[in-house]
Design an enzyme around this catalytic site. Structure first.
Site, mmCIF file in Angstrom:
data_model
loop_
_atom_site.group_PDB
_atom_site.id
_atom_site.type_symbol
_atom_site.label_atom_id
_atom_site.label_comp_id
_atom_site.label_asym_id
_atom_site.label_seq_id
_atom_site.Cartn_x
_atom_site.Cartn_y
_atom_site.Cartn_z
ATOM 1 N N LYS A 10 48.548 35.435 38.897
ATOM 2 C CA LYS A 10 47.136 35.807 38.714
ATOM 3 C C LYS A 10 46.576 35.287 37.384
ATOM 4 C CE LYS A 10 47.482 39.918 41.648
ATOM 5 N NZ LYS A 10 47.147 41.349 41.785
ATOM 6 N N TYR A 50 40.916 39.128 49.747
ATOM 7 C CA TYR A 50 41.217 40.560 49.625
ATOM 8 C C TYR A 50 40.368 41.414 50.565
ATOM 9 C CZ TYR A 50 44.359 40.137 45.585
ATOM 10 O OH TYR A 50 45.424 39.872 44.756
ATOM 11 N N ASN A 113 47.906 42.756 37.057
ATOM 12 C CA ASN A 113 49.354 42.990 37.192
ATOM 13 C C ASN A 113 50.150 41.708 37.451
ATOM 14 O OD1 ASN A 113 48.495 42.584 39.783
ATOM 15 N ND2 ASN A 113 49.312 44.479 40.633
ATOM 16 N N HIS A 116 50.801 38.531 42.710
ATOM 17 C CA HIS A 116 50.594 39.110 44.045
ATOM 18 C C HIS A 116 51.708 38.600 44.947
ATOM 19 C CE1 HIS A 116 48.786 40.127 47.920
ATOM 20 N NE2 HIS A 116 49.124 38.911 48.291
ATOM 21 N N GLU A 127 48.180 34.907 54.821
ATOM 22 C CA GLU A 127 47.924 34.530 53.421
ATOM 23 C C GLU A 127 48.343 33.081 53.159
ATOM 24 O OE1 GLU A 127 49.773 37.496 50.948
ATOM 25 O OE2 GLU A 127 48.279 39.004 51.476
HETATM 26 P P1 CMP Z 1 47.936 42.940 44.788
HETATM 27 O O1 CMP Z 1 49.386 43.017 45.090
HETATM 28 O O2 CMP Z 1 47.353 41.592 44.549
HETATM 29 O O3 CMP Z 1 47.112 43.662 45.955
HETATM 30 C C1 CMP Z 1 45.852 44.238 45.759
HETATM 31 C C2 CMP Z 1 45.460 44.269 44.317
HETATM 32 O O4 CMP Z 1 44.437 45.182 44.002
HETATM 33 C C3 CMP Z 1 46.632 44.736 43.470
HETATM 34 O O5 CMP Z 1 47.663 43.803 43.462
HETATM 35 C C4 CMP Z 1 45.942 44.985 42.149
HETATM 36 O O6 CMP Z 1 45.663 43.797 41.437
HETATM 37 C C5 CMP Z 1 44.638 45.584 42.657
HETATM 38 N N1 CMP Z 1 44.678 47.050 42.628
HETATM 39 C C6 CMP Z 1 45.457 47.881 43.352
HETATM 40 N N2 CMP Z 1 45.184 49.170 43.068
HETATM 41 C C7 CMP Z 1 44.200 49.149 42.140
HETATM 42 C C8 CMP Z 1 43.492 50.142 41.444
HETATM 43 N N3 CMP Z 1 43.734 51.440 41.638
HETATM 44 N N4 CMP Z 1 42.544 49.750 40.572
HETATM 45 C C9 CMP Z 1 42.296 48.429 40.387
HETATM 46 N N5 CMP Z 1 42.941 47.422 41.013
HETATM 47 C C10 CMP Z 1 43.891 47.786 41.866
#
Ligand code: CMP
Length: 140
Positions: A10, A50, A113, A116, A127
């Site tokens: 990311k 998403y 984070n 993904h 995906e």
């Molecule tokens: P990802 O595995 O890419 O899948 C969905 C993404 O949404 C997740 O990682 C985070 O980047 C984001 N995400 C999930 N939960 C939250 C949350 N509570 N607040 C903000 N972003 C979130």
């Protein structure tokens, strides 16, 4: 079973200059990189990727973040690749992720984070086809 899964480094992790370290961890854990490219999503493209989260409160913030800079997308292939990748990534929230995982080491919060990974075979197929054409993947 040999599986394929989609991985995204990311924008936060690209900004931290840890693309190489993240890909190294995949290969060190027996996952092969069978496709890879860098791209910068528009907010609209991030929203399409998403779409399953479109009703969540964090959707707008997530698509803004995911279009805030370049990402590195790749296809990882190997035995139980989907689960193995999720183990290497760690829990969604870096604060809850196990020691030594990518999100624990490089994530900032539940949104930023670092990586993904697909969560199931169906989503992995969708995906991968979202980002890669047949001529861009090199299985085996
Ligand atoms: P990802 O595995 O890419 O899948 C969905 C993404 O949404 C997740 O990682 C985070 O980047 C984001 N995400 C999930 N939960 C939250 C949350 N509570 N607040 C903000 N972003 C979130």
């Amino acid at each position: 079973m040999i599986e394929q899964t989609l991985s995204i480094v990311k924008p936060d992790a690209v900004r931290k200059h840890v693309i190489g370290e993240i890909l190294r961890r995949f290969e060190a854990n027996g996952l092969r990189i069978t496709a890879a490219k860098m791209l910068h999503l528009s907010p609209e493209a991030a929203a399409r990727f998403y779409v399953v989260h479109k009703d969540k409160g964090f959707f707008g913030s997530l698509t803004k973040f995911m279009s805030s800079g370049p990402i590195l997308v790749s296809v990882l292939e190997g035995e139980n690749a989907i689960a193995k990748n999720r183990e290497i990534m760690g829990a969604t929230d870096p604060a809850k992720a196990a020691a030594g995982t990518i999100r624990r080491d490089f994530g900032t919060d539940v949104e930023q984070n670092a990586v993904h990974g697909s969560d199931a075979p169906d989503t992995a197929r969708w995906e991968i086809s979202f980002f890669f054409g047949q001529l861009e993947t090199h299985p085996g």
